[in-house]
Design a protein around this motif. Structure first.
Motif, PDB file in Angstrom:
ATOM      1  N   TYR A 124       0.680  -1.282  -0.115  1.00 54.71           N
ATOM      2  CA  TYR A 124       0.020   0.053   0.013  1.00 54.71           C
ATOM      3  C   TYR A 124       0.739   1.302  -0.169  1.00 54.71           C
ATOM      4  O   TYR A 124       0.603   2.294  -0.586  1.00 54.71           O
ATOM      5  N   ARG A 125       1.944   1.233   0.781  1.00 50.53           N
ATOM      6  CA  ARG A 125       2.784   2.529   0.802  1.00 50.53           C
ATOM      7  C   ARG A 125       3.512   2.678  -0.526  1.00 50.53           C
ATOM      8  O   ARG A 125       3.638   3.600  -1.200  1.00 50.53           O
ATOM      9  N   PHE A 126       3.823   1.462  -1.197  1.00 46.90           N
ATOM     10  CA  PHE A 126       4.389   1.632  -2.571  1.00 46.90           C
ATOM     11  C   PHE A 126       3.461   2.320  -3.657  1.00 46.90           C
ATOM     12  O   PHE A 126       3.887   2.772  -4.334  1.00 46.90           O
ATOM     13  N   ALA A 127       2.315   1.567  -3.411  1.00 40.68           N
ATOM     14  CA  ALA A 127       0.970   1.895  -4.355  1.00 40.68           C
ATOM     15  C   ALA A 127       0.975   3.632  -4.434  1.00 40.68           C
ATOM     16  O   ALA A 127       0.914   4.307  -5.095  1.00 40.68           O
ATOM     17  N   ASN A 128       0.917   4.027  -2.922  1.00 35.53           N
ATOM     18  CA  ASN A 128       0.865   5.356  -2.913  1.00 35.53           C
ATOM     19  C   ASN A 128       2.001   6.255  -3.470  1.00 35.53           C
ATOM     20  O   ASN A 128       1.894   7.304  -3.891  1.00 35.53           O
ATOM     21  N   ALA A 129       3.283   5.737  -3.268  1.00 35.06           N
ATOM     22  CA  ALA A 129       4.284   6.340  -3.989  1.00 35.06           C
ATOM     23  C   ALA A 129       4.161   6.494  -5.215  1.00 35.06           C
ATOM     24  O   ALA A 129       4.617   7.604  -5.881  1.00 35.06           O
ATOM     25  N   GLY A 136       2.557  -2.977  -8.388  1.00 32.75           N
ATOM     26  CA  GLY A 136       3.117  -1.867  -8.905  1.00 32.75           C
ATOM     27  C   GLY A 136       2.933  -1.644 -10.586  1.00 32.75           C
ATOM     28  O   GLY A 136       2.716  -0.499 -10.932  1.00 32.75           O
ATOM     29  N   ALA A 137       3.288  -2.752 -11.072  1.00 31.64           N
ATOM     30  CA  ALA A 137       3.161  -2.819 -12.738  1.00 31.64           C
ATOM     31  C   ALA A 137       1.901  -2.481 -13.119  1.00 31.64           C
ATOM     32  O   ALA A 137       1.719  -1.679 -14.218  1.00 31.64           O
ATOM     33  N   ILE A 138       0.862  -2.871 -12.582  1.00 32.70           N
ATOM     34  CA  ILE A 138      -0.610  -2.906 -12.969  1.00 32.70           C
ATOM     35  C   ILE A 138      -0.978  -1.461 -12.617  1.00 32.70           C
ATOM     36  O   ILE A 138      -1.758  -0.952 -13.489  1.00 32.70           O
ATOM     37  N   LEU A 139      -0.845  -0.715 -11.383  1.00 34.84           N
ATOM     38  CA  LEU A 139      -0.839   0.418 -11.509  1.00 34.84           C
ATOM     39  C   LEU A 139      -0.770   1.385 -12.434  1.00 34.84           C
ATOM     40  O   LEU A 139      -1.225   2.400 -12.996  1.00 34.84           O
TER      41      LEU A 139
END
Length: 319
Positions: free
Chosen positions: A118-123, A148-151
């Protein structure tokens, strides 16, 4: 995205059925997960979140027969103590569901998903919202579940997005999660860091393991000094593969010692005089505090979550 096996097709259909039912689950840290599951009333699942989120034992009659059949066809049913257990979990993130390994993640090929995700996604979302440069090629090093790749792929549908890992199970679940998210511009492939891919990238993202794991499990063990080894290897591999104007976005954890940041010191040494524009920040000053009780961290002050952004200048001639 074409899925090759009947098991994968059944697992995708299972995930789609859960999504369509309104299933949602936010995955906590392993310590929180353990403490919540230890409560007597949580010994057995009573709903879908208990089965597919909390990884609790469940009786067959708890699930609709169609879901139970799909689990069987997907090969994710495990018999335990006269009940059943799911070998996978599904977690919610950014309006999508992601398949990952069941709790507890003990095997060498476990695919982790948790608060760091979740923190990685926020970044990633903060970076994409603040930058309007074109991204033609992006890559997620050590993609895990592919979150991450999908985001990135959903936010930049015109981009070619690669998701790489050395764990076949991570690549399998990334392909499934991409299909679940209806992402068509993502390709998952094996690569040890960037050794097996070619060319430059406009965006390189990574959320590597950063702890010292006595069992050296790939999803958890960062190696090197206090778990920073893999993060530093990613920085070294990525800098020369950034396209002009391209950015490395690294989310990782750092063991702080004597009120100092040894990872930051290494980054400063690596980047000094090379002309990169870079920014470094703590996003959470205290994670995995239980690790300080033993092992490599007994003399550390804390473990912090940090984000490093390194951008290559748009002009040529970079040293």
């Amino acid at each position: 995205m074409t899925l090759e096996t009947a098991q994968d097709r059944a697992l995708l259909k299972l995930a789609e059925s859960l999504r369509d039912s309104g299933y949602r689950f936010t995955t906590p840290s392993p310590l929180t997960h353990e403490r919540v599951n230890q409560r007597p009333e949580n010994a057995v699942a009573h709903d879908l979140a208990g089965v597919f989120g909390w990884s609790r034992l469940f009786p067959a009659e708890l699930l609709p027969p169609a879901l139970f059949t799909l689990m069987d066809q997907a090969g994710v049913l495990e018999a335990r103590e006269h009940r059943w257990h799911s070998k996978v979990r599904l977690s919610s993130l950014a309006g999508e569901l992601f398949l990952h390994s069941a709790y507890p993640t003990r095997t060498a090929d476990s695919v982790f998903f948790g608060p760091d995700t979740y923190r990685f996604a926020n970044a990633i979302q903060a970076y994409l919202a603040s930058r309007f440069t074109t991204i033609e090629r992006a890559i997620d090093i050590g993609c895990g579940s592919g979150a991450g790749a999908i985001l990135v792929a959903k936010a930049r549908p015109q981009a070619e997005v690669l998701a790489i890992d050395i764990n076949p199970e991570a690549l399998r679940l990334t392909r499934l999660n991409a299909a679940l998210a209806d992402v068509a511009n993502l390709r998952a492939q094996h690569s040890d860091l960037l050794a097996d891919v070619t060319g430059e990238f406009d965006l390189i993202i990574a959320n590597p393991p950063y702890l010292v794991d006595p069992h050296e499990r790939a999803y958890r063990h960062g190696g090197g000094p206090l778990g920073a080894g893999l993060s530093l290897k990613i920085v070294d591999a990525a800098l020369d593969r950034l396209a002009p104007g391209g950015c490395l976005l690294l989310y990782t954890g750092v063991a702080m010692i004597d009120n100092g940041d040894p990872f930051l010191a290494e980054i400063e040494r690596r980047l000094e005089g090379r002309g990169f524009d870079w920014h470094y920040r703590e996003t959470d000053p205290d994670v995995f505090g239980e690790e300080l009780l033993s092992g490599a961290y007994v003399h550390c002050d804390r473990i912090a979550a940090v984000v490093l952004e390194v951008t290559r200048p748009s002009h040529t001639g970079l040293a």
